[in-house]
Scaffold this active site. Sequence first.
Site, PDB file in Angstrom:
ATOM      1  N   CYS A  75      78.190 -21.387 -65.429  1.00 15.05           N
ATOM      2  CA  CYS A  75      77.323 -21.180 -64.268  1.00 15.05           C
ATOM      3  C   CYS A  75      78.180 -21.423 -63.034  1.00 15.05           C
ATOM      4  O   CYS A  75      78.724 -22.526 -62.869  1.00 15.05           O
ATOM      5  CB  CYS A  75      76.166 -22.180 -64.326  1.00 15.05           C
ATOM      6  SG  CYS A  75      75.069 -22.138 -62.903  1.00 15.05           S
ATOM      7  N   CYS A 186      78.281 -14.688 -60.331  1.00 19.01           N
ATOM      8  CA  CYS A 186      77.164 -15.387 -60.969  1.00 19.01           C
ATOM      9  C   CYS A 186      77.086 -14.850 -62.392  1.00 19.01           C
ATOM     10  O   CYS A 186      77.163 -13.631 -62.603  1.00 19.01           O
ATOM     11  CB  CYS A 186      75.873 -15.090 -60.204  1.00 19.01           C
ATOM     12  SG  CYS A 186      74.383 -15.619 -61.081  1.00 19.01           S
TER      13      CYS A 186
HETATM   14  N1  DGL Z   1      74.166 -18.173 -63.787  1.00 20.20           N
HETATM   15  C1  DGL Z   1      74.104 -18.952 -62.577  1.00 20.20           C
HETATM   16  C2  DGL Z   1      75.407 -18.806 -61.789  1.00 20.20           C
HETATM   17  O1  DGL Z   1      76.394 -18.348 -62.336  1.00 20.20           O
HETATM   18  C3  DGL Z   1      72.855 -18.600 -61.860  1.00 20.20           C
HETATM   19  C4  DGL Z   1      72.570 -19.489 -60.726  1.00 20.20           C
HETATM   20  C5  DGL Z   1      71.129 -19.768 -60.462  1.00 20.20           C
HETATM   21  O2  DGL Z   1      70.459 -20.260 -61.349  1.00 20.20           O
HETATM   22  O3  DGL Z   1      70.752 -19.507 -59.314  1.00 20.20           O
HETATM   23  O4  DGL Z   1      75.515 -19.169 -60.655  1.00 20.20           O
END
Ligand code: DGL
Length: 282
Positions: A75, A186
């Site tokens: 993440c 993301c």
């Molecule tokens: N998969 C997360 C990232 O890479 C998502 C972030 C979120 O939950 O806003 O930032």
Amino acid sequence: MLHSQGPIGVFDSGLGGLSVWRHLAALLPQESFIYMADSAHCPYGTRPAEEIVQLSRQLTETLLSQGAKLIVVACNTATAAAITALRQQYPQVQFVGMEPAVKPAALQTRSGHIGVLATAGTLKGRHFHQTLQAYAQHITVHTQVGEGLVEIVEQGHLHTPEAEALLRRYVEPMLAAGIDQLVLGCTHYPFLMPLLERIIGTQPVQIIDPAGAVAKRTQQCLHTQNLATSSTTLPQYRFLTTGSAQGLALFLEQWQLLPLGHVPSIQSVDLDPLGYTKIHKI
Ligand code: DGL
């Protein structure tokens, strides 16, 4: 005690980190994994950094309590907000984090314009600004917060006119500015690939997803820490979620993320603020 036969822990605010997990599982076919999705608290991108640190600690505790030997923070937002605190609190644990792929984009651009699509939390983070300082002084970086995109992926609403319209609103201005590299900052965004390809069409824009590089870094860490498994039996894939176990199972199936012959264990969990995690069987 971290044991080389234990699983590799992977966590994300939700299902997006599965875009990293699939690269990890492909590169490390002997390794077992335990993936933790915090879908109940998703999205992280708009939460204050302290809250993301707190949630990331709880996810880390859960993974360690289940025998994880190394943790991949799949993440970008949690990496930006929490990886430094995690490394301080768990010095014996190796953490591998995400990094927006500004460096390869800056090296490959011919137009001198690159785009970065990420959450507000990632783009605000100190780490992102250091990366820009280090690699992108000579080019123009067009950043865009992808507000609402994480929710579209979590809820599986990809094939709707609304999803395409929202993504167009974010990507078309960057295309008009002449970007030839688009960095996905993301881990949810690689699941938007079919839409992105339609929006970009025949324009010469390369989409960069750092997941493959993160998988390679994980492989290196396993070797340098002597944590690579010596097992030759079929690895185990476990998935825990604070959201719906059925939703996670459906997502794995829809995206055909599991290698043939693997039967995963999927369970829902409650993150308790006092640090006790309850794992439910389904
Ligand atoms: N998969 C997360 C990232 O890479 C998502 C972030 C979120 O939950 O806003 O930032």
